[in-house]
Design a protein around this motif. Structure first.
Motif, short mmCIF file in Angstrom:
data_model
loop_
_atom_site.label_atom_id
_atom_site.label_comp_id
_atom_site.label_asym_id
_atom_site.label_seq_id
_atom_site.Cartn_x
_atom_site.Cartn_y
_atom_site.Cartn_z
N ARG A 254 0.82 -1.21 0.00
CA ARG A 254 0.00 0.00 0.00
C ARG A 254 0.85 1.27 0.00
O ARG A 254 0.60 2.20 -0.77
N THR A 255 1.86 1.30 0.88
CA THR A 255 2.64 2.54 1.02
C THR A 255 3.54 2.79 -0.17
O THR A 255 3.85 3.95 -0.49
N SER A 256 3.98 1.75 -0.86
CA SER A 256 4.86 1.95 -2.01
C SER A 256 4.13 2.62 -3.18
O SER A 256 4.77 3.22 -4.05
N ARG A 257 2.78 2.55 -3.16
CA ARG A 257 2.00 3.16 -4.25
C ARG A 257 1.32 4.46 -3.83
O ARG A 257 0.73 5.14 -4.66
N ALA A 258 1.40 4.81 -2.54
CA ALA A 258 0.67 5.99 -2.04
C ALA A 258 1.45 7.27 -2.32
O ALA A 258 2.68 7.31 -2.26
N SER A 259 0.71 8.33 -2.65
CA SER A 259 1.34 9.64 -2.88
C SER A 259 1.73 10.30 -1.57
O SER A 259 2.70 11.05 -1.49
N ILE A 262 1.71 6.98 5.03
CA ILE A 262 1.79 7.28 6.46
C ILE A 262 3.20 7.00 6.99
O ILE A 262 3.60 7.58 8.01
N VAL A 263 3.93 6.12 6.35
CA VAL A 263 5.36 5.91 6.63
C VAL A 263 6.07 5.85 5.30
O VAL A 263 5.79 4.98 4.47
N ASP A 264 6.96 6.79 5.06
CA ASP A 264 7.65 6.87 3.77
C ASP A 264 8.84 5.92 3.76
O ASP A 264 9.93 6.25 4.24
N LEU A 265 8.63 4.72 3.23
CA LEU A 265 9.69 3.72 3.20
C LEU A 265 10.78 4.04 2.18
O LEU A 265 11.84 3.43 2.21
N SER A 402 11.51 8.65 12.89
CA SER A 402 10.58 7.61 13.30
C SER A 402 11.15 6.23 13.01
O SER A 402 11.11 5.33 13.85
N LEU A 403 11.68 6.05 11.80
CA LEU A 403 12.26 4.76 11.43
C LEU A 403 13.47 4.44 12.29
O LEU A 403 13.66 3.30 12.73
N PHE A 404 14.31 5.44 12.53
CA PHE A 404 15.52 5.26 13.33
C PHE A 404 15.18 4.80 14.75
O PHE A 404 15.78 3.86 15.27
N ASN A 405 14.21 5.44 15.36
CA ASN A 405 13.83 5.08 16.72
C ASN A 405 13.03 3.79 16.78
O ASN A 405 13.11 3.04 17.76
#
Length: 518
Positions: A254-259, A262-265, A402-405
């Motif tokens: 879902r997130t890989s296709r979202a503009s 909620i979490v930018d991977l 966020s990702l780091f923590n």
């Protein structure tokens, strides 16, 4: 550039006040985890919670926390740093009051979920603020403040929790959050920079992605909690991990296709951030593992209470405080990667030293390993933060933080599951080996167990005799647990020592040289 970002070398007292308020909020959220852990038996007794459900008081908090951490970047973009911090502190403080007023397991667990979700956002928020509020020359000072608060809270937790429980009642474990929470929220509201909210992000919110990441992280936490006791390959644990993988795959899809994910991977395409997240994961194993192992040993082997355990563990906190200003000076002169390599080597050494502690180890035997770890933790937390986040543009910092923590928390969760697995599978085996040696008349085994050698002077009793069960069996169990604990110290030390290898192979030293000089 947003209003919250300082572009010159001046930092106002208002900005410092707002940042310190954020640090206080984060400190209380982290401290809350440890003070409750030390007093779970008292809470269980007071609320008549079944023993097999007691750990969920803590697990509910941790699951909610680990879900909220990766969402912090998106929430910051929508609410602004000031707005999110004020709301999070308000919810955390209100939930603390709710926990204190709880009359049963259901109400307490519900309030703990709210506490954990609000508290989880405060950690990445503070580390984002370091790079959004301060110029480069001040970042090391701000990072040190945040780092000291983040690692000091778990160290002080046993002391604070034990003292409150012995002096007052369990309700005050939660009520101590009220005054600091109100103060932090008000100061943050008036002193943090005012940016423009973007509530339009809420209209495009991907609820499927939210549910999938929540299921993924919750299933991971539950699986890691249950695996050491039920078995890693048991059907129930396998099903939970399968749910984790399936929901995680849906979230990534879902997130890989979202503009507006909620979490930018896509941030993980940055090599320095990936290396930093890996180091944060290893730091979580060592940090949370050591904070967990010391109370296990001191409680179950040495028989100490929560307050005495906290007093012994204060050594680490004092070492951190003494080291912090030295790390600030070092960061201005030495490459951040070099400092990180030194930190992880020292951290691994400090953990490894505890792998040789005797069964009767106490304050003296634990003093120097704690000093080494206290020095090393600051080097494992502060320079890697700069390596991971210091080069990013301001708009990418909240998500990356966020990702780091999150990786540090996941490292802690996985590390604790591995620790429990080793302890509770190896300790009985060590006890059986020691008993077999004892029954053969091995004097070294008698000394290792801590029983008088006169026990072996006469006919050896049966292992099932009442005397063995009442007197020798507890000694065997403690000796077995001590041996298993030493093996666990060695295991987490080996994980931490992967850090220098990863850094050296990454080739990041040259890339961070210019940042360190600035």
């Amino acid at each position: 550039m947003t209003a919250g970002i300082v572009s010159d070398q001046f930092v106002s007292s208002r900005t410092w006040a707002g940042f310190c308020a954020m640090g206080l909020g984060m400190f209380m959220a982290i401290l809350d985890i440890q003070v409750v852990t030390t007093s779970l038996p008292e809470i269980r007794s007071a609320l008549d919670i079944p023993p097999d459900q007691m750990s969920w008081v803590q697990t509910a908090y941790l699951i909610a926390e680990v879900i909220s951490i990766p969402l912090t970047g998106w929430l910051t973009r929508m609410l602004t740093m000031r707005g999110l911090f004020t709301i999070a502190v308000a919810i955390f403080t209100t939930a603390s009051v709710g926990c204190a007023a709880s009359t049963g397991f259901a109400s307490l667990t519900t309030w703990r979920v709210l506490q954990g979700f609000a508290g989880g956002t405060l950690i990445p928020l503070v580390f984002s603020a370091v790079f959004l509020l301060f110029p480069k020359n001040v970042e090391p000072v701000a990072t040190t403040i945040a780092g000291v608060l983040a690692v000091l809270a778990p160290t002080l937790g046993p002391v604070v929790g034990g003292w409150i429980t012995q002096t007052y009642s369990w309700h005050w474990l939660f009520l101590i959050n009220v005054v600091p929470g109100l103060a932090a929220g008000l100061v943050g509201l008036f002193c943090l920079p005012r940016d423009h909210s973007n509530f339009g992000l809420a209209r495009a919110f991907d609820w499927i992605a939210l549910v999938s990441i929540a299921l993924c992280l919750a299933a991971l936490e539950i699986g890691l909690k249950e695996a050491p006791h039920r078995g890693w390959l048991s059907p129930s644990v396998f099903a939970v991990f399968a749910l984790c993988v399936a929901s995680g795959g849906l979230f990534i899809s879902r997130t890989s296709r979202a503009s507006e994910p909620i979490v930018d991977l896509s941030a993980l395409l940055d090599r320095r951030l990936v290396v930093g997240c890996t180091l944060s994961f290893l730091t979580g194993i060592g940090l949370y593992g050591s904070v967990y192992l010391m109370p296990v040993f001191l409680s179950f082997v040495r028989g100490h209470g929560a307050l005495r355990i906290g007093e012994i563990m204060l050594v680490t906190g004092v070492a951190q405080l003494v080291t912090a200003p030295l790390v600030i000076r070092a960061e201005r002169r030495i490459n951040a990667v070099v400092l990180t390599v030194i930190g992880f080597i020292l951290f691994g050494l400090g953990l490894g030293l505890s792998a040789f502690q005797p069964r009767d180890a106490d304050f003296d035997e634990m003093f120097w390993p704690q000093v080494v770890r206290g020095i090393a933790i600051m080097l494992c937390l502060l320079p890697p933060t700069r390596v991971a986040l210091g080069h990013l543009p301001p708009e990418r910092v909240p998500n990356a933080s966020s990702l780091f923590n999150l990786m540090r928390n996941l490292g802690g969760a996985i590390g604790l599951a591995l620790i429990d697995t080793v302890i509770w599978t190896r300790a009985p085996e060590h006890s059986r080996i020691l008993l077999a040696r004892l029954m053969r008349g091995d004097l070294d085994a008698a000394r290792a167990i801590g029983i008088p050698e006169t026990f072996l002077s006469g006919p050896l009793p049966s292992p099932d005799s009442p005397m063995v069960q009442a007197y020798v069996r507890p000694l065997l169990e403690r000796a077995g647990l001590a041996a298993a604990t030493n093996e666990t110290w060695a295991m987490i030390a080996s994980f931490v020592l992967l850090g220098p290898i990863i850094l050296i192979l990454s080739g990041l030293g040259r890339e961070t040289a210019s940042i360190t000089k600035s």
